[in-house]
Design a protein around this motif. Structure first.
Motif, PDB file in Angstrom:
ATOM      1  N   ARG A 255       0.829  -1.213   0.000  1.00 60.01           N
ATOM      2  CA  ARG A 255       0.000   0.000   0.000  1.00 60.01           C
ATOM      3  C   ARG A 255       0.859   1.257   0.000  1.00 60.01           C
ATOM      4  O   ARG A 255       0.476   2.277  -0.570  1.00 60.01           O
ATOM      5  N   LYS A 256       2.021   1.193   0.636  1.00 60.97           N
ATOM      6  CA  LYS A 256       2.916   2.357   0.640  1.00 60.97           C
ATOM      7  C   LYS A 256       3.406   2.670  -0.766  1.00 60.97           C
ATOM      8  O   LYS A 256       3.613   3.835  -1.118  1.00 60.97           O
ATOM      9  N   ALA A 257       3.585   1.633  -1.591  1.00 59.23           N
ATOM     10  CA  ALA A 257       4.028   1.841  -2.967  1.00 59.23           C
ATOM     11  C   ALA A 257       2.968   2.587  -3.770  1.00 59.23           C
ATOM     12  O   ALA A 257       3.289   3.390  -4.649  1.00 59.23           O
ATOM     13  N   PHE A 258       1.682   2.359  -3.455  1.00 56.24           N
ATOM     14  CA  PHE A 258       0.601   3.030  -4.151  1.00 56.24           C
ATOM     15  C   PHE A 258       0.514   4.517  -3.780  1.00 56.24           C
ATOM     16  O   PHE A 258      -0.182   5.276  -4.444  1.00 56.24           O
ATOM     17  N   ARG A 259       1.222   4.922  -2.741  1.00 60.15           N
ATOM     18  CA  ARG A 259       1.157   6.311  -2.287  1.00 60.15           C
ATOM     19  C   ARG A 259       2.279   7.180  -2.843  1.00 60.15           C
ATOM     20  O   ARG A 259       2.370   8.359  -2.502  1.00 60.15           O
ATOM     21  N   LEU A 260       3.117   6.602  -3.690  1.00 62.26           N
ATOM     22  CA  LEU A 260       4.211   7.382  -4.265  1.00 62.26           C
ATOM     23  C   LEU A 260       3.647   8.562  -5.067  1.00 62.26           C
ATOM     24  O   LEU A 260       2.828   8.391  -5.968  1.00 62.26           O
ATOM     25  N   GLY A 261       4.079   9.756  -4.710  1.00 62.43           N
ATOM     26  CA  GLY A 261       3.629  10.954  -5.403  1.00 62.43           C
ATOM     27  C   GLY A 261       2.251  11.442  -5.003  1.00 62.43           C
ATOM     28  O   GLY A 261       1.759  12.450  -5.527  1.00 62.43           O
ATOM     29  N   LYS A 262       1.608  10.762  -4.062  1.00 59.89           N
ATOM     30  CA  LYS A 262       0.241  11.124  -3.698  1.00 59.89           C
ATOM     31  C   LYS A 262       0.166  12.460  -2.961  1.00 59.89           C
ATOM     32  O   LYS A 262      -0.890  13.089  -2.915  1.00 59.89           O
ATOM     33  N   PHE A 263       1.294  12.910  -2.408  1.00 55.88           N
ATOM     34  CA  PHE A 263       1.290  14.193  -1.690  1.00 55.88           C
ATOM     35  C   PHE A 263       0.947  15.349  -2.629  1.00 55.88           C
ATOM     36  O   PHE A 263       0.486  16.408  -2.184  1.00 55.88           O
ATOM     37  N   ILE A 264       1.138  15.152  -3.933  1.00 58.18           N
ATOM     38  CA  ILE A 264       0.804  16.205  -4.907  1.00 58.18           C
ATOM     39  C   ILE A 264      -0.696  16.478  -4.908  1.00 58.18           C
ATOM     40  O   ILE A 264      -1.133  17.615  -5.138  1.00 58.18           O
ATOM     41  N   GLN A 265      -1.506  15.452  -4.630  1.00 51.90           N
ATOM     42  CA  GLN A 265      -2.955  15.631  -4.562  1.00 51.90           C
ATOM     43  C   GLN A 265      -3.339  16.628  -3.475  1.00 51.90           C
ATOM     44  O   GLN A 265      -4.271  17.417  -3.646  1.00 51.90           O
ATOM     45  N   ASP A 266      -2.600  16.603  -2.367  1.00 55.74           N
ATOM     46  CA  ASP A 266      -2.900  17.525  -1.276  1.00 55.74           C
ATOM     47  C   ASP A 266      -2.548  18.959  -1.656  1.00 55.74           C
ATOM     48  O   ASP A 266      -3.236  19.897  -1.245  1.00 55.74           O
ATOM     49  N   ILE A 267      -1.493  19.128  -2.428  1.00 55.22           N
ATOM     50  CA  ILE A 267      -1.131  20.463  -2.902  1.00 55.22           C
ATOM     51  C   ILE A 267      -2.243  21.012  -3.790  1.00 55.22           C
ATOM     52  O   ILE A 267      -2.681  22.163  -3.636  1.00 55.22           O
ATOM     53  N   ASN A 268      -2.739  20.173  -4.708  1.00 52.98           N
ATOM     54  CA  ASN A 268      -3.814  20.596  -5.603  1.00 52.98           C
ATOM     55  C   ASN A 268      -5.117  20.826  -4.841  1.00 52.98           C
ATOM     56  O   ASN A 268      -5.872  21.750  -5.163  1.00 52.98           O
ATOM     57  N   SER A 269      -5.388  19.978  -3.849  1.00 51.52           N
ATOM     58  CA  SER A 269      -6.611  20.135  -3.048  1.00 51.52           C
ATOM     59  C   SER A 269      -6.583  21.442  -2.269  1.00 51.52           C
ATOM     60  O   SER A 269      -7.604  22.127  -2.152  1.00 51.52           O
ATOM     61  N   PHE A 270      -5.415  21.794  -1.749  1.00 52.72           N
ATOM     62  CA  PHE A 270      -5.282  23.051  -1.006  1.00 52.72           C
ATOM     63  C   PHE A 270      -5.503  24.247  -1.935  1.00 52.72           C
ATOM     64  O   PHE A 270      -6.167  25.217  -1.569  1.00 52.72           O
ATOM     65  N   ARG A 271      -4.955  24.158  -3.128  1.00 53.48           N
ATOM     66  CA  ARG A 271      -5.080  25.264  -4.080  1.00 53.48           C
ATOM     67  C   ARG A 271      -6.524  25.472  -4.524  1.00 53.48           C
ATOM     68  O   ARG A 271      -6.937  26.596  -4.820  1.00 53.48           O
ATOM     69  N   SER A 272      -7.302  24.377  -4.578  1.00 57.56           N
ATOM     70  CA  SER A 272      -8.690  24.475  -5.046  1.00 57.56           C
ATOM     71  C   SER A 272      -9.706  24.546  -3.908  1.00 57.56           C
ATOM     72  O   SER A 272     -10.914  24.591  -4.163  1.00 57.56           O
ATOM     73  N   ALA A 273      -9.225  24.549  -2.667  1.00 53.83           N
ATOM     74  CA  ALA A 273     -10.134  24.565  -1.512  1.00 53.83           C
ATOM     75  C   ALA A 273     -10.891  25.892  -1.417  1.00 53.83           C
ATOM     76  O   ALA A 273     -10.354  26.951  -1.734  1.00 53.83           O
ATOM     77  N   LYS A 274     -12.138  25.800  -0.984  1.00 55.25           N
ATOM     78  CA  LYS A 274     -12.968  26.990  -0.780  1.00 55.25           C
ATOM     79  C   LYS A 274     -12.696  27.523   0.624  1.00 55.25           C
ATOM     80  O   LYS A 274     -13.094  26.929   1.621  1.00 55.25           O
ATOM     81  N   LEU A 275     -12.008  28.662   0.683  1.00 54.12           N
ATOM     82  CA  LEU A 275     -11.602  29.240   1.962  1.00 54.12           C
ATOM     83  C   LEU A 275     -12.240  30.617   2.112  1.00 54.12           C
ATOM     84  O   LEU A 275     -11.876  31.565   1.420  1.00 54.12           O
ATOM     85  N   ASP A 276     -13.211  30.702   3.023  1.00 59.47           N
ATOM     86  CA  ASP A 276     -13.965  31.948   3.195  1.00 59.47           C
ATOM     87  C   ASP A 276     -13.467  32.803   4.351  1.00 59.47           C
ATOM     88  O   ASP A 276     -13.931  33.921   4.543  1.00 59.47           O
TER      89      ASP A 276
END
Length: 226
Positions: free
Chosen positions: A54-75
């Motif tokens: 399962r750890k192998a499937f997470r390679l590079g997955k931290f990039i998703q969090d960067i994109n999620s933060f950039r697209s997050a709705k922050l009021d």
């Protein structure tokens, strides 16, 4: 086929592995198979191998969090802080997990494995704290929208469009509650990792059950998103 589409995704395979791992943990934590039985050793080896896979499937997955933060709705500033904690913590967790995987596979020196695992556990826990805060905020907003919509429907009879919107809103509310339960279950396991499995609420069966709850919910969410 829906199953083919599901298994074509990295998260789809990862969640099936997650179910397999925690189902095995539940069996190992119970008294179904004695520790001295050969099957117990095989199951323990299988569980460890699945965890490493399962750890192998997470390679590079931290990039998703960067994109999620950039697209997050922050009021507000409060939302910004929660987003930094949630996505920053989870992103750091996935980033460090890459090195944990490399250390466990023997590609890099395993001397720092203990430190890497500690940093990973703390980052994961911090990420769940932020994620729970964001989801509580979202759930509160959904409940407010639901109450407002119900009030409008009661005033306007036979409004099919608004009733359909209410049904979708309630489905969204259910999924948000399930996500919150998942974060609480994963957060419980993160706390156990930080405490090295010591103290209250760290029993093997409890943690294995929490992992299974999280696995089933995440599998359900990924299945619906296919």
């Amino acid at each position: 086929m829906h199953l083919e589409s599901y298994l074509a995704k990295r998260d789809g395979v990862d969640k099936l592995l997650k179910i397999s791992r925690y189902a095995t943990k539940i069996i190992l934590s119970s008294s179904l198979i004695p520790p001295t039985h050969p099957s117990h050793h095989r199951l323990k080896s299988f569980e460890s191998s699945v965890g490493l896979s399962r750890k192998a499937f997470r390679l590079g997955k931290f990039i998703q969090d960067i994109n999620s933060f950039r697209s997050a709705k922050l009021d507000s500033a409060h939302d910004l802080i929660l987003a930094v904690i949630a996505y920053g913590g989870e992103g750091l967790y996935y980033f460090v997990e890459q090195f944990v995987w490399l250390a466990k596979t023997g590609l890099i020196d395993a001397k720092q494995l203990r430190t890497l695992q500690k940093v990973s556990a703390w980052a994961e826990l911090v990420g769940y704290v932020g994620s729970i805060g964001l989801k509580v905020r979202d759930l509160k907003g959904i409940l407010e929208d639901e109450a407002s919509l119900v009030s409008r429907i009661e005033k306007r009879k036979d409004c099919v469009e608004m009733e359909e919107k209410l049904e979708k809103l309630r489905e969204k509310k259910l999924m948000k509650r399930l996500s919150l339960v998942q974060d609480l279950a994963d957060g419980l396991m993160a706390v156990a990792d930080v405490r090295d499995g010591k103290g209250r609420l760290t029993g093997p069966m409890l943690l294995a059950s929490a992992g299974m709850v999280s696995a089933v919910i995440s599998t359900h969410k990924n299945w619906l998103s296919c």
